[in-house]
Design a protein around this motif. Sequence first.
Motif, PDB file in Angstrom:
ATOM      1  N   GLN A 274       0.820  -1.203   0.000  1.00 46.49           N
ATOM      2  CA  GLN A 274       0.000   0.000   0.000  1.00 46.49           C
ATOM      3  C   GLN A 274       0.861   1.263   0.000  1.00 46.49           C
ATOM      4  O   GLN A 274       0.566   2.237  -0.709  1.00 46.49           O
ATOM      5  CB  GLN A 274      -0.945   0.004   1.207  1.00 46.49           C
ATOM      6  CG  GLN A 274      -2.014   1.088   1.144  1.00 46.49           C
ATOM      7  CD  GLN A 274      -2.901   0.951  -0.092  1.00 46.49           C
ATOM      8  OE1 GLN A 274      -3.437  -0.124  -0.369  1.00 46.49           O
ATOM      9  NE2 GLN A 274      -3.039   2.034  -0.853  1.00 46.49           N
ATOM     10  N   LYS A 277       2.204   1.967  -3.463  1.00 45.12           N
ATOM     11  CA  LYS A 277       1.180   2.546  -4.348  1.00 45.12           C
ATOM     12  C   LYS A 277       0.888   4.003  -3.985  1.00 45.12           C
ATOM     13  O   LYS A 277       0.726   4.854  -4.867  1.00 45.12           O
ATOM     14  CB  LYS A 277      -0.105   1.721  -4.254  1.00 45.12           C
ATOM     15  CG  LYS A 277       0.011   0.333  -4.873  1.00 45.12           C
ATOM     16  CD  LYS A 277      -1.241  -0.490  -4.589  1.00 45.12           C
ATOM     17  CE  LYS A 277      -1.109  -1.903  -5.128  1.00 45.12           C
ATOM     18  NZ  LYS A 277      -2.224  -2.771  -4.745  1.00 45.12           N
ATOM     19  N   SER A 280       3.761   6.373  -5.377  1.00 50.05           N
ATOM     20  CA  SER A 280       4.269   6.058  -6.720  1.00 50.05           C
ATOM     21  C   SER A 280       4.343   7.266  -7.659  1.00 50.05           C
ATOM     22  O   SER A 280       4.911   7.171  -8.740  1.00 50.05           O
ATOM     23  CB  SER A 280       3.402   4.972  -7.366  1.00 50.05           C
ATOM     24  OG  SER A 280       2.062   5.402  -7.481  1.00 50.05           O
ATOM     25  N   HIS A 284       6.145   7.992 -11.494  1.00 50.03           N
ATOM     26  CA  HIS A 284       5.454   8.431 -12.702  1.00 50.03           C
ATOM     27  C   HIS A 284       6.102   9.716 -13.259  1.00 50.03           C
ATOM     28  O   HIS A 284       6.247   9.869 -14.479  1.00 50.03           O
ATOM     29  CB  HIS A 284       3.973   8.687 -12.408  1.00 50.03           C
ATOM     30  CG  HIS A 284       3.266   7.484 -11.852  1.00 50.03           C
ATOM     31  ND1 HIS A 284       1.999   7.547 -11.314  1.00 50.03           N
ATOM     32  CD2 HIS A 284       3.651   6.185 -11.749  1.00 50.03           C
ATOM     33  CE1 HIS A 284       1.633   6.345 -10.911  1.00 50.03           C
ATOM     34  NE2 HIS A 284       2.624   5.511 -11.149  1.00 50.03           N
ATOM     35  N   ASP A 464       3.228  -8.078  -5.092  1.00 45.80           N
ATOM     36  CA  ASP A 464       1.785  -7.916  -5.268  1.00 45.80           C
ATOM     37  C   ASP A 464       1.241  -9.022  -6.177  1.00 45.80           C
ATOM     38  O   ASP A 464       0.179  -9.615  -5.912  1.00 45.80           O
ATOM     39  CB  ASP A 464       1.501  -6.533  -5.871  1.00 45.80           C
ATOM     40  CG  ASP A 464       0.124  -6.004  -5.514  1.00 45.80           C
ATOM     41  OD1 ASP A 464      -0.743  -6.799  -5.115  1.00 45.80           O
ATOM     42  OD2 ASP A 464      -0.087  -4.777  -5.644  1.00 45.80           O
ATOM     43  N   GLY A 490      -1.971  -5.252 -15.559  1.00 43.74           N
ATOM     44  CA  GLY A 490      -2.675  -4.287 -14.713  1.00 43.74           C
ATOM     45  C   GLY A 490      -1.791  -3.751 -13.609  1.00 43.74           C
ATOM     46  O   GLY A 490      -1.807  -2.541 -13.311  1.00 43.74           O
ATOM     47  N   LEU A 491      -1.004  -4.622 -12.994  1.00 42.71           N
ATOM     48  CA  LEU A 491      -0.094  -4.192 -11.933  1.00 42.71           C
ATOM     49  C   LEU A 491       0.991  -3.274 -12.490  1.00 42.71           C
ATOM     50  O   LEU A 491       1.372  -2.290 -11.848  1.00 42.71           O
ATOM     51  CB  LEU A 491       0.536  -5.411 -11.252  1.00 42.71           C
ATOM     52  CG  LEU A 491      -0.385  -6.208 -10.336  1.00 42.71           C
ATOM     53  CD1 LEU A 491       0.281  -7.516  -9.898  1.00 42.71           C
ATOM     54  CD2 LEU A 491      -0.765  -5.385  -9.100  1.00 42.71           C
ATOM     55  N   ARG A 493       0.758  -1.220 -14.941  1.00 36.97           N
ATOM     56  CA  ARG A 493       0.165   0.111 -15.139  1.00 36.97           C
ATOM     57  C   ARG A 493      -0.013   0.837 -13.805  1.00 36.97           C
ATOM     58  O   ARG A 493       0.223   2.043 -13.703  1.00 36.97           O
ATOM     59  CB  ARG A 493      -1.189  -0.018 -15.837  1.00 36.97           C
ATOM     60  CG  ARG A 493      -1.092  -0.467 -17.287  1.00 36.97           C
ATOM     61  CD  ARG A 493      -2.446  -0.389 -17.988  1.00 36.97           C
ATOM     62  NE  ARG A 493      -2.374  -0.930 -19.338  1.00 36.97           N
ATOM     63  CZ  ARG A 493      -1.914  -0.267 -20.393  1.00 36.97           C
ATOM     64  NH1 ARG A 493      -1.491   0.977 -20.240  1.00 36.97           N
ATOM     65  NH2 ARG A 493      -1.884  -0.828 -21.587  1.00 36.97           N
ATOM     66  N   THR A 494      -0.440   0.097 -12.783  1.00 37.47           N
ATOM     67  CA  THR A 494      -0.661   0.708 -11.466  1.00 37.47           C
ATOM     68  C   THR A 494       0.627   1.285 -10.908  1.00 37.47           C
ATOM     69  O   THR A 494       0.652   2.419 -10.403  1.00 37.47           O
ATOM     70  CB  THR A 494      -1.225  -0.335 -10.487  1.00 37.47           C
ATOM     71  OG1 THR A 494      -2.502  -0.781 -10.962  1.00 37.47           O
ATOM     72  CG2 THR A 494      -1.375   0.257  -9.092  1.00 37.47           C
ATOM     73  N   TYR A 495       1.717   0.517 -10.975  1.00 38.04           N
ATOM     74  CA  TYR A 495       2.964   0.937 -10.343  1.00 38.04           C
ATOM     75  C   TYR A 495       3.750   1.937 -11.191  1.00 38.04           C
ATOM     76  O   TYR A 495       4.363   2.863 -10.647  1.00 38.04           O
ATOM     77  CB  TYR A 495       3.834  -0.272 -10.013  1.00 38.04           C
ATOM     78  CG  TYR A 495       3.360  -1.014  -8.784  1.00 38.04           C
ATOM     79  CD1 TYR A 495       3.800  -0.661  -7.517  1.00 38.04           C
ATOM     80  CD2 TYR A 495       2.439  -2.051  -8.882  1.00 38.04           C
ATOM     81  CE1 TYR A 495       3.352  -1.323  -6.380  1.00 38.04           C
ATOM     82  CE2 TYR A 495       1.978  -2.724  -7.759  1.00 38.04           C
ATOM     83  CZ  TYR A 495       2.433  -2.346  -6.507  1.00 38.04           C
ATOM     84  OH  TYR A 495       1.979  -3.009  -5.381  1.00 38.04           O
ATOM     85  N   GLU A 498       0.803   5.812 -16.447  1.00 36.49           N
ATOM     86  CA  GLU A 498       0.232   5.818 -17.788  1.00 36.49           C
ATOM     87  C   GLU A 498       1.171   6.407 -18.839  1.00 36.49           C
ATOM     88  O   GLU A 498       0.826   6.469 -20.015  1.00 36.49           O
ATOM     89  CB  GLU A 498      -1.076   6.620 -17.777  1.00 36.49           C
ATOM     90  CG  GLU A 498      -2.175   6.000 -16.915  1.00 36.49           C
ATOM     91  CD  GLU A 498      -2.631   4.637 -17.416  1.00 36.49           C
ATOM     92  OE1 GLU A 498      -2.581   4.404 -18.642  1.00 36.49           O
ATOM     93  OE2 GLU A 498      -3.011   3.799 -16.576  1.00 36.49           O
TER      94      GLU A 498
END
Length: 598
Positions: A274, A277, A280, A284, A464, A490-491, A493-495, A498
Motif C-alpha cells: 500500500q 502505491k 508512486s 510516474h 503484489d 494491470g499491476l 500500469r498501477t505501479y 500511464e
Amino acid sequence: MAKTYNNRTDVPDHEKWDLTDLYKDESAWQEDVKQSYELADKLQTFNGKIDDSTSLLQYLKTQEELSLIVRKVFAYAMFRQDIDTRDSKAQKLNGQTAQLSVKISESTAFFMPFLLSLDKKTLEQYIQEEAELAYFEDSLWKSFREKEHVLSKEQEQLLSQLHETFQAPSNTYNMFNNADISFGDVTDEDGNQVQLTRGMYSKLIEDEDRSKRQEAYKAYYKPYVEMNNTIATNYASEVKTNAALAKVRNYSSALGEALFSDDIPVEVYDNLLQSAKDNSKPLHDYAKLRKERLGVDELRQYDLNVPIVQGVKAEIPYDEAYDTMLKALKPLGEDYVAQLELFRDKRYIDVRETKAKRSGAYNMGVYGVHPFVLLNHHDDLNSLFTLVHEMGHALHSHYSSKEQPQITANYKIFVAEVASTVNEVLLIQYLLKNTEDERMRAYLLNHFIEQFRGTFFTQVMFADFEKQTHERAESGEPLDAESLNELYEGLFRTYFGEELVFDDEVKYGWSRIPHFYRAFYVYQYATGFVSAIDIAMRILDGDKETLDNYLTFLASGSKKDPLELLNETGVDLTTSAPVENAMKMFKETVEELRAMDV
C-alpha cells in the motif's frame, strides 16, 4: 580497457579463491562426506529413542556437528562447479551432495514431529534438568511455535518423500529458463542475424540506438510468448502446491506460512504494497522525465534501461574500485575497513569472469572458515556497485559468525539485503560528494533512481503479483495464461503509470521471473532497501548511536527476530515511515536530476 581472460589459469592468483581454506584436496572432502553419512546414520538411531533430557541433548549436539561439516561439504562442491560449470568432477561432487541432502532429510524427518508431540511442561523439564540444553533453548521454543502446523511422524515422512515432486514446477522452469531456452535473432555489428544471449541482451537493452533496444527486447521475449501457456500451467502448479501445503499444515494462507518462521505479521507485507502505491507519483514523474530526456514520442519498456545521461563511461580497474569502496565505507569504522582489506589480501574473493564460470555475484558464509564472494568483475561502475553490495553481505556474515555461536550465526533472509544496501547508499553518497563533473553527477543520480525503481518498485510489484495469484488459488479462481497476463499488465500500469505505451510483450513479464518459484521472497528486497536507506542516511548525518546499533545488528545473526533487530537500529517496518522516508529521498533525487541541464 577492462581486463578480459580467456582461461582461469590466466587470472592472477590474488584474484581467485583459495579453496584450500576449506579442504586441502578432494580426498579430504570425501572424508567429510563419509563422516556426514555416519553422523546421519547416528541421527537416525535416535528415532523413537529420545525419552529424556540426556538423549535430547545428544541428538541436538550430533545434529549441530553434522550441520557444521555439511556446510563445508556443500560449499566446496558448489564453489568448484561455479568457477567452471563444465567441470565433470565438480558435477559429480554436486551429485554426491544431492544424495547426501536426501539422506539427511530422511534421517531427521522424525525429529520435528517428535518435538512437537511433547507437551510444554515436559520440554521445560528437560531444559531444566540438562544445563547444556540452554544453548538450544531458543531454537527449541521457536520450533515449538510450529506445533499446530506439523503433522504426524508418518505424514511428515510422506511429505519428505514427496519433496522432489513438490519441487517439480521449480525444476521444470529452471531447466527451461537455463538449459532449453532459445531467444530470437538480433543483428550483429556486421549486419548478420545471430541468436540473442542473455549477456548480449543486458548490453543491448542499454544501447543508445533505440532500434537495437527494440530488436533485443522483441527477441528476448520471444520464447516466453511462445511458451506462455506451458509456463502458465507450470506456475499455476507451483502456486496451487504452495496453497495446498499451507492448508494441509493449518496455516491461514500460503503468505501466512511464508512469513511465519520469521514472525513477520501479514500487515507488514500489506503495508509495504500500500505504501508503494501511495507513493508512486515520483516514479510516474520520473517516467515523464525519462521520456523527455530520451526525446521519444512514446516511452516503451525497452526505453527504461538506457541511461538518460548518455556518453558517460567510467572505466574503474578492480584495485581502484576496491580502494574507492574502502573510502566510501569509512563511516562504518576502522575495523570494518580493516576487514575489507583482509578479504582482498586473503583471497576470499573470486574476481574475474572466465569461460563457463557461473554468472552474477554472491556471498556465502561458511561458519568456522570465512565468507566466500564470487564476482564477474568488468572494471565498470556497475561492477563497483556489485562489489560494494556483495561485501556488505560478506561483512554481515563475518561479524555474525565471529560474535555468534553456530546456532544463531546465520542471519535471516529478511534482513540480508540491509547490509548490502547500506553499503550501496554510502557509496552513491560518497561518489556524489566527490564528483565535480556535472554529467557524471547526473549519471550517478540516474543510477540511484534506477536502483530505487529496480530494488523497490519492481520488487513490490512482483510481491503484489505473488499475493494475488496465491489468493486466487486459495479461492478456487483459475490461473491460466490469460488471467496471469491480465493481472501482470494491470499491476505494471498501477505501479509505473500511464506514461508508458505498452507493447504486447509487457503482459508476459511475469513468466521470466525465476524468483516466483521461491514464493514470497522478493518483498524482502524492498523492505531491506528502505531499511538500509533509513540507517545509512542517519550514519552519514553523524548519528553515533545509529552506527553503534548498526554494527551490533551486523554481529547479531539470528539472535533475535528480524523485526526486533531492525527496531533496535531505529527502523519500524510495522509503520509506513521507512517507506515514506525513502520515497522522500527518491522524490528529491528525481527533482535534482530534472533541474540539471545535461
